[in-house]
Design a protein around this motif. Structure first.
Motif, PDB file in Angstrom:
ATOM      1  N   LEU A   1       0.822  -1.206   0.000  1.00  0.00           N
ATOM      2  CA  LEU A   1       0.000   0.000   0.000  1.00  0.00           C
ATOM      3  C   LEU A   1       0.858   1.258   0.000  1.00  0.00           C
ATOM      4  CD1 LEU A   1      -2.811  -1.045   2.486  1.00  0.00           C
ATOM      5  CD2 LEU A   1      -3.060  -0.620   0.044  1.00  0.00           C
ATOM      6  N   HIS A   2       1.939   1.247   0.784  1.00  0.00           N
ATOM      7  CA  HIS A   2       2.845   2.401   0.798  1.00  0.00           C
ATOM      8  C   HIS A   2       3.523   2.577  -0.561  1.00  0.00           C
ATOM      9  CE1 HIS A   2       2.503   3.810   4.854  1.00  0.00           C
ATOM     10  NE2 HIS A   2       2.794   2.627   5.370  1.00  0.00           N
ATOM     11  N   GLN A   3       3.888   1.469  -1.197  1.00  0.00           N
ATOM     12  CA  GLN A   3       4.516   1.547  -2.516  1.00  0.00           C
ATOM     13  C   GLN A   3       3.539   2.116  -3.542  1.00  0.00           C
ATOM     14  OE1 GLN A   3       7.729   1.040  -3.452  1.00  0.00           O
ATOM     15  NE2 GLN A   3       7.040   1.836  -5.413  1.00  0.00           N
ATOM     16  N   GLN A   4       2.293   1.678  -3.493  1.00  0.00           N
ATOM     17  CA  GLN A   4       1.291   2.217  -4.412  1.00  0.00           C
ATOM     18  C   GLN A   4       1.088   3.705  -4.175  1.00  0.00           C
ATOM     19  OE1 GLN A   4      -2.061  -0.307  -3.613  1.00  0.00           O
ATOM     20  NE2 GLN A   4      -1.532  -1.762  -5.226  1.00  0.00           N
ATOM     21  N   ALA A   5       1.115   4.129  -2.915  1.00  0.00           N
ATOM     22  CA  ALA A   5       0.968   5.556  -2.607  1.00  0.00           C
ATOM     23  C   ALA A   5       2.147   6.341  -3.159  1.00  0.00           C
ATOM     24  CB  ALA A   5       0.851   5.750  -1.096  1.00  0.00           C
ATOM     25  N   ARG A   6       3.369   5.802  -3.020  1.00  0.00           N
ATOM     26  CA  ARG A   6       4.543   6.491  -3.582  1.00  0.00           C
ATOM     27  C   ARG A   6       4.429   6.599  -5.097  1.00  0.00           C
ATOM     28  NH1 ARG A   6       7.244   3.652   0.542  1.00  0.00           N
ATOM     29  NH2 ARG A   6       7.664   1.903  -0.839  1.00  0.00           N
ATOM     30  N   ASP A   7       3.973   5.528  -5.743  1.00  0.00           N
ATOM     31  CA  ASP A   7       3.795   5.557  -7.199  1.00  0.00           C
ATOM     32  C   ASP A   7       2.780   6.623  -7.599  1.00  0.00           C
ATOM     33  OD1 ASP A   7       5.618   3.510  -7.370  1.00  0.00           O
ATOM     34  OD2 ASP A   7       4.097   1.926  -7.651  1.00  0.00           O
TER      35      ASP A   7
ATOM     36  N   GLN B   1      -5.190   4.171   4.277  1.00  0.00           N
ATOM     37  CA  GLN B   1      -5.551   2.758   4.370  1.00  0.00           C
ATOM     38  C   GLN B   1      -4.397   1.951   4.959  1.00  0.00           C
ATOM     39  OE1 GLN B   1      -6.668   1.038   0.643  1.00  0.00           O
ATOM     40  NE2 GLN B   1      -7.237  -0.918   1.557  1.00  0.00           N
ATOM     41  N   ALA B   2      -3.175   2.264   4.565  1.00  0.00           N
ATOM     42  CA  ALA B   2      -2.006   1.554   5.111  1.00  0.00           C
ATOM     43  C   ALA B   2      -1.882   1.790   6.611  1.00  0.00           C
ATOM     44  CB  ALA B   2      -0.743   2.006   4.382  1.00  0.00           C
ATOM     45  N   ARG B   3      -2.091   3.044   7.048  1.00  0.00           N
ATOM     46  CA  ARG B   3      -2.031   3.335   8.484  1.00  0.00           C
ATOM     47  C   ARG B   3      -3.123   2.593   9.240  1.00  0.00           C
ATOM     48  NH1 ARG B   3      -1.254   8.593   6.671  1.00  0.00           N
ATOM     49  NH2 ARG B   3      -3.381   9.141   7.257  1.00  0.00           N
ATOM     50  N   GLN B   4      -4.327   2.560   8.669  1.00  0.00           N
ATOM     51  CA  GLN B   4      -5.430   1.855   9.327  1.00  0.00           C
ATOM     52  C   GLN B   4      -5.137   0.363   9.423  1.00  0.00           C
ATOM     53  OE1 GLN B   4      -8.808   2.895   6.961  1.00  0.00           O
ATOM     54  NE2 GLN B   4      -9.191   4.805   8.075  1.00  0.00           N
ATOM     55  N   CYS B   5      -4.574  -0.221   8.388  1.00  0.00           N
ATOM     56  CA  CYS B   5      -4.252  -1.643   8.407  1.00  0.00           C
ATOM     57  C   CYS B   5      -3.170  -1.938   9.435  1.00  0.00           C
ATOM     58  CB  CYS B   5      -3.789  -2.102   7.030  1.00  0.00           C
ATOM     59  SG  CYS B   5      -5.134  -2.264   5.857  1.00  0.00           S
ATOM     60  N   ALA B   6      -2.146  -1.085   9.474  1.00  0.00           N
ATOM     61  CA  ALA B   6      -1.071  -1.301  10.442  1.00  0.00           C
ATOM     62  C   ALA B   6      -1.611  -1.175  11.859  1.00  0.00           C
ATOM     63  CB  ALA B   6       0.049  -0.295  10.207  1.00  0.00           C
ATOM     64  N   ARG B   7      -2.463  -0.204  12.080  1.00  0.00           N
ATOM     65  CA  ARG B   7      -3.052  -0.014  13.406  1.00  0.00           C
ATOM     66  C   ARG B   7      -3.947  -1.202  13.773  1.00  0.00           C
ATOM     67  NH1 ARG B   7      -3.500   1.940  18.135  1.00  0.00           N
ATOM     68  NH2 ARG B   7      -5.411   2.932  18.841  1.00  0.00           N
ATOM     69  N   ALA B   8      -4.712  -1.686  12.822  1.00  0.00           N
ATOM     70  CA  ALA B   8      -5.595  -2.825  13.093  1.00  0.00           C
ATOM     71  C   ALA B   8      -4.788  -4.065  13.438  1.00  0.00           C
ATOM     72  CB  ALA B   8      -6.487  -3.093  11.888  1.00  0.00           C
ATOM     73  N   ASP B   9      -3.659  -4.261  12.775  1.00  0.00           N
ATOM     74  CA  ASP B   9      -2.819  -5.413  13.085  1.00  0.00           C
ATOM     75  C   ASP B   9      -2.210  -5.302  14.475  1.00  0.00           C
ATOM     76  OD1 ASP B   9      -3.356  -6.645  10.703  1.00  0.00           O
ATOM     77  OD2 ASP B   9      -1.538  -5.937   9.704  1.00  0.00           O
ATOM     78  N   GLU B  10      -1.932  -4.074  14.921  1.00  0.00           N
ATOM     79  CA  GLU B  10      -1.343  -3.874  16.253  1.00  0.00           C
ATOM     80  C   GLU B  10      -2.381  -4.028  17.359  1.00  0.00           C
ATOM     81  OE1 GLU B  10       0.314   0.000  16.136  1.00  0.00           O
ATOM     82  OE2 GLU B  10       1.847  -0.525  14.681  1.00  0.00           O
ATOM     83  N   VAL B  11      -3.575  -3.540  17.113  1.00  0.00           N
ATOM     84  CA  VAL B  11      -4.591  -3.436  18.154  1.00  0.00           C
ATOM     85  C   VAL B  11      -5.464  -4.678  18.272  1.00  0.00           C
ATOM     86  CG1 VAL B  11      -6.605  -2.088  18.888  1.00  0.00           C
ATOM     87  CG2 VAL B  11      -4.608  -0.940  17.969  1.00  0.00           C
ATOM     88  N   VAL B  12      -5.524  -5.473  17.246  1.00  0.00           N
ATOM     89  CA  VAL B  12      -6.469  -6.594  17.205  1.00  0.00           C
ATOM     90  C   VAL B  12      -6.216  -7.548  18.381  1.00  0.00           C
ATOM     91  CG1 VAL B  12      -5.097  -8.072  15.689  1.00  0.00           C
ATOM     92  CG2 VAL B  12      -7.554  -8.278  15.711  1.00  0.00           C
ATOM     93  N   ALA B  13      -7.293  -7.942  19.019  1.00  0.00           N
ATOM     94  CA  ALA B  13      -7.221  -8.879  20.134  1.00  0.00           C
ATOM     95  C   ALA B  13      -7.312 -10.304  19.612  1.00  0.00           C
ATOM     96  CB  ALA B  13      -8.367  -8.609  21.105  1.00  0.00           C
ATOM     97  N   PRO B  14      -6.705 -11.263  20.274  1.00  0.00           N
ATOM     98  CA  PRO B  14      -6.810 -12.645  19.811  1.00  0.00           C
ATOM     99  C   PRO B  14      -8.246 -13.141  19.979  1.00  0.00           C
ATOM    100  CG  PRO B  14      -5.694 -12.550  21.937  1.00  0.00           C
ATOM    101  CD  PRO B  14      -5.880 -11.131  21.470  1.00  0.00           C
ATOM    102  N   PRO B  15      -8.650 -14.086  19.155  1.00  0.00           N
ATOM    103  CA  PRO B  15     -10.017 -14.624  19.251  1.00  0.00           C
ATOM    104  C   PRO B  15     -10.265 -15.232  20.614  1.00  0.00           C
ATOM    105  CG  PRO B  15      -8.928 -15.428  17.285  1.00  0.00           C
ATOM    106  CD  PRO B  15      -7.902 -14.702  18.064  1.00  0.00           C
ATOM    107  N   PHE B  16     -11.493 -15.145  21.078  1.00  0.00           N
ATOM    108  CA  PHE B  16     -11.880 -15.693  22.373  1.00  0.00           C
ATOM    109  C   PHE B  16     -11.718 -17.200  22.345  1.00  0.00           C
ATOM    110  CE2 PHE B  16     -15.039 -17.285  25.410  1.00  0.00           C
ATOM    111  CZ  PHE B  16     -14.589 -16.627  26.540  1.00  0.00           C
ATOM    112  N   GLY B  17     -11.105 -17.754  23.362  1.00  0.00           N
ATOM    113  CA  GLY B  17     -10.953 -19.196  23.455  1.00  0.00           C
ATOM    114  C   GLY B  17      -9.623 -19.704  22.963  1.00  0.00           C
ATOM    115  N   ARG B  18      -8.773 -18.826  22.480  1.00  0.00           N
ATOM    116  CA  ARG B  18      -7.456 -19.279  22.007  1.00  0.00           C
ATOM    117  C   ARG B  18      -6.383 -18.851  22.953  1.00  0.00           C
ATOM    118  NH1 ARG B  18      -6.975 -18.821  15.515  1.00  0.00           N
ATOM    119  NH2 ARG B  18      -8.646 -20.225  15.086  1.00  0.00           N
TER     120      ARG B  18
END
Length: 98
Positions: free
Chosen positions: A45-51, A81-98
């Motif tokens: 996504l960052h590469q596409q933005a640079r392009d 979108q890249a920032r939102q994806c990176a943030r979502a990957d950092e903040v996401v909680a593991p699924p319940f029961g795992r």
């Protein structure tokens, strides 16, 4: 007789509603499973933005101001979108029961 007709209609509506819910669950289950396992490719996504920014600069040099503005807006959207994806990957909680 009128009471029996109402009861049949209610039963038919209940059966149709339950069937629709069941069908909806079976159709959306694989989609939901695929959506949870998919992550964004932030580097791409960052590469596409640079392009897009390079393209906007080139269009601006050529005098196509409106197209350059649109390309810059697309680049901003890709960065966001890249920032939102990176943030979502950092903040996401593991699924319940795992």
């Amino acid at each position: 007789m009128n009471h029996a007709t109402r009861a049949r209609r209610a039963l038919l509506a209940t059966v149709l509603l339950a069937g629709g819910l069941l069908l909806g669950q079976t159709v959306t289950a694989p989609v939901a499973e695929a959506a949870t396992s998919r992550t964004c490719n932030v580097n791409r996504l960052h590469q596409q933005a640079r392009d897009e920014r390079d393209r906007a600069a080139q269009l601006k040099r050529l005098g196509a101001r409106e197209e350059a503005r649109r390309a810059a807006a697309r680049a901003d959207a890709l960065d966001r979108q890249a920032r939102q994806c990176a943030r979502a990957d950092e903040v996401v909680a593991p699924p319940f029961g795992r």
